[in-house]
Design a protein around this motif. Structure first.
Motif, PDB file in Angstrom:
ATOM      1  N   UNK A   1       1.929  20.433  -3.273  1.00  0.00           N
ATOM      2  CA  UNK A   1       2.545  20.290  -1.946  1.00  0.00           C
ATOM      3  C   UNK A   1       1.951  19.091  -1.212  1.00  0.00           C
ATOM      4  N   UNK A   2       0.630  18.936  -1.278  1.00  0.00           N
ATOM      5  CA  UNK A   2       0.005  17.831  -0.549  1.00  0.00           C
ATOM      6  C   UNK A   2       0.199  16.491  -1.241  1.00  0.00           C
ATOM      7  N   UNK A   3       0.481  16.501  -2.538  1.00  0.00           N
ATOM      8  CA  UNK A   3       0.909  15.258  -3.198  1.00  0.00           C
ATOM      9  C   UNK A   3       2.272  14.840  -2.662  1.00  0.00           C
ATOM     10  N   UNK A   4       3.149  15.811  -2.442  1.00  0.00           N
ATOM     11  CA  UNK A   4       4.451  15.499  -1.852  1.00  0.00           C
ATOM     12  C   UNK A   4       4.282  14.950  -0.442  1.00  0.00           C
ATOM     13  N   UNK A   5       3.399  15.557   0.346  1.00  0.00           N
ATOM     14  CA  UNK A   5       3.169  15.071   1.709  1.00  0.00           C
ATOM     15  C   UNK A   5       2.596  13.653   1.696  1.00  0.00           C
ATOM     16  N   UNK A   6       1.743  13.368   0.722  1.00  0.00           N
ATOM     17  CA  UNK A   6       1.202  12.019   0.566  1.00  0.00           C
ATOM     18  C   UNK A   6       2.332  11.047   0.246  1.00  0.00           C
ATOM     19  N   UNK A   7       3.229  11.455  -0.664  1.00  0.00           N
ATOM     20  CA  UNK A   7       4.375  10.604  -0.971  1.00  0.00           C
ATOM     21  C   UNK A   7       5.205  10.360   0.280  1.00  0.00           C
ATOM     22  N   UNK A   8       5.435  11.411   1.074  1.00  0.00           N
ATOM     23  CA  UNK A   8       6.261  11.283   2.277  1.00  0.00           C
ATOM     24  C   UNK A   8       5.653  10.289   3.260  1.00  0.00           C
ATOM     25  N   UNK A   9       4.358  10.412   3.536  1.00  0.00           N
ATOM     26  CA  UNK A   9       3.734   9.503   4.501  1.00  0.00           C
ATOM     27  C   UNK A   9       3.629   8.089   3.947  1.00  0.00           C
ATOM     28  N   UNK A  10       3.451   7.944   2.637  1.00  0.00           N
ATOM     29  CA  UNK A  10       3.438   6.607   2.039  1.00  0.00           C
ATOM     30  C   UNK A  10       4.821   5.976   2.137  1.00  0.00           C
ATOM     31  N   UNK A  11       5.869   6.777   1.938  1.00  0.00           N
ATOM     32  CA  UNK A  11       7.225   6.265   2.087  1.00  0.00           C
ATOM     33  C   UNK A  11       7.482   5.845   3.529  1.00  0.00           C
ATOM     34  N   UNK A  12       7.059   6.674   4.485  1.00  0.00           N
ATOM     35  CA  UNK A  12       7.264   6.329   5.892  1.00  0.00           C
ATOM     36  C   UNK A  12       6.473   5.078   6.279  1.00  0.00           C
TER      37      UNK A  12
ATOM     38  N   UNK B   1       0.828  -1.203   0.000  1.00  0.00           N
ATOM     39  CA  UNK B   1       0.000   0.000   0.000  1.00  0.00           C
ATOM     40  C   UNK B   1       0.866   1.258   0.000  1.00  0.00           C
ATOM     41  N   UNK B   2       1.938   1.233   0.791  1.00  0.00           N
ATOM     42  CA  UNK B   2       2.857   2.361   0.808  1.00  0.00           C
ATOM     43  C   UNK B   2       3.475   2.611  -0.551  1.00  0.00           C
ATOM     44  N   UNK B   3       3.865   1.538  -1.236  1.00  0.00           N
ATOM     45  CA  UNK B   3       4.444   1.687  -2.584  1.00  0.00           C
ATOM     46  C   UNK B   3       3.437   2.275  -3.567  1.00  0.00           C
ATOM     47  N   UNK B   4       2.200   1.792  -3.515  1.00  0.00           N
ATOM     48  CA  UNK B   4       1.166   2.283  -4.438  1.00  0.00           C
ATOM     49  C   UNK B   4       0.905   3.770  -4.207  1.00  0.00           C
ATOM     50  N   UNK B   5       0.800   4.180  -2.942  1.00  0.00           N
ATOM     51  CA  UNK B   5       0.530   5.585  -2.674  1.00  0.00           C
ATOM     52  C   UNK B   5       1.752   6.470  -2.911  1.00  0.00           C
ATOM     53  N   UNK B   6       2.957   5.901  -2.830  1.00  0.00           N
ATOM     54  CA  UNK B   6       4.133   6.666  -3.241  1.00  0.00           C
ATOM     55  C   UNK B   6       4.053   6.992  -4.725  1.00  0.00           C
ATOM     56  N   UNK B   7       3.687   5.996  -5.499  1.00  0.00           N
ATOM     57  CA  UNK B   7       3.542   6.195  -6.932  1.00  0.00           C
ATOM     58  C   UNK B   7       2.452   7.215  -7.240  1.00  0.00           C
ATOM     59  N   UNK B   8       1.331   7.119  -6.535  1.00  0.00           N
ATOM     60  CA  UNK B   8       0.246   8.078  -6.734  1.00  0.00           C
ATOM     61  C   UNK B   8       0.688   9.492  -6.364  1.00  0.00           C
ATOM     62  N   UNK B   9       1.433   9.631  -5.269  1.00  0.00           N
ATOM     63  CA  UNK B   9       1.912  10.945  -4.853  1.00  0.00           C
ATOM     64  C   UNK B   9       2.852  11.567  -5.868  1.00  0.00           C
ATOM     65  N   UNK B  10       3.763  10.771  -6.416  1.00  0.00           N
ATOM     66  CA  UNK B  10       4.701  11.287  -7.421  1.00  0.00           C
ATOM     67  C   UNK B  10       3.959  11.671  -8.696  1.00  0.00           C
ATOM     68  N   UNK B  11       3.030  10.818  -9.131  1.00  0.00           N
ATOM     69  CA  UNK B  11       2.252  11.122 -10.339  1.00  0.00           C
ATOM     70  C   UNK B  11       1.409  12.377 -10.155  1.00  0.00           C
TER      71      UNK B  11
END
Length: 148
Positions: free
Chosen positions: A110-121, A72-82
């Motif tokens: 900015x909030x896409x980046x924050x989504x990527x950050x929390x998905x990575x964490x 799930x973290x990987x999928x939302x990282x991808x979504x955040x970057x896209x």
């Protein structure tokens, strides 16, 4: 970083993400930013759940969930970057400045980046806790290469 700091940061991320949803969605009608803020808050909440389970030594009961949380973290990282790239391209192509009311693409970026950050964490800590559990129990999900 200590476990208490990780929990504190997760609580702050959860509260800020949820408040962004209400603030930018209801007050400023920037629903793109509000949606990404909510997703970021949910991912921070899941990360908080991981920390609490690890501190209470419930990793054994959640060990089967850790692989799914990593995915799930990987999928939302991808979504955040896209989302980050898409909103940045939209903002640049429409020559948009910093817009708070309506469709502000830079704030959504900015909030896409924050989504990527929390998905990575979420991915990072699920992986860390899974490895800790495997080390503790002597099990491993890695399949060795066998030459036939």
């Amino acid at each position: 970083m200590g476990a208490k700091c990780e929990i504190a940061f997760s609580i702050v991320g959860m509260l800020v993400g949820i408040s962004v949803f209400f603030c930018f969605g209801i007050v400023f009608s920037n629903w793109d930013c509000a949606a990404w803020g909510l997703v970021s808050g949910v991912l921070a909440t899941i990360t908080l759940y991981l920390h609490i389970c690890f501190l209470q030594d419930r990793c054994k009961s959640t060990a089967t969930q850790l692989g799914g949380l990593m995915l799930t973290g990987c999928v939302f990282q991808l979504a955040g970057v896209c989302g980050f790239v898409a909103y940045l391209v939209l903002a640049i192509s429409e020559h948009q400045g910093l817009v708070i009311r309506g469709r502000g693409f830079y704030l959504a970026c900015v909030w896409c980046f924050m989504t990527w950050k929390w998905a990575f964490l979420q991915f990072y800590f699920a992986r860390r806790y899974k490895r800790c559990f495997e080390k503790e129990t002597g099990t491993s999900s890695d399949v060795p290469y066998v030459k036939i």
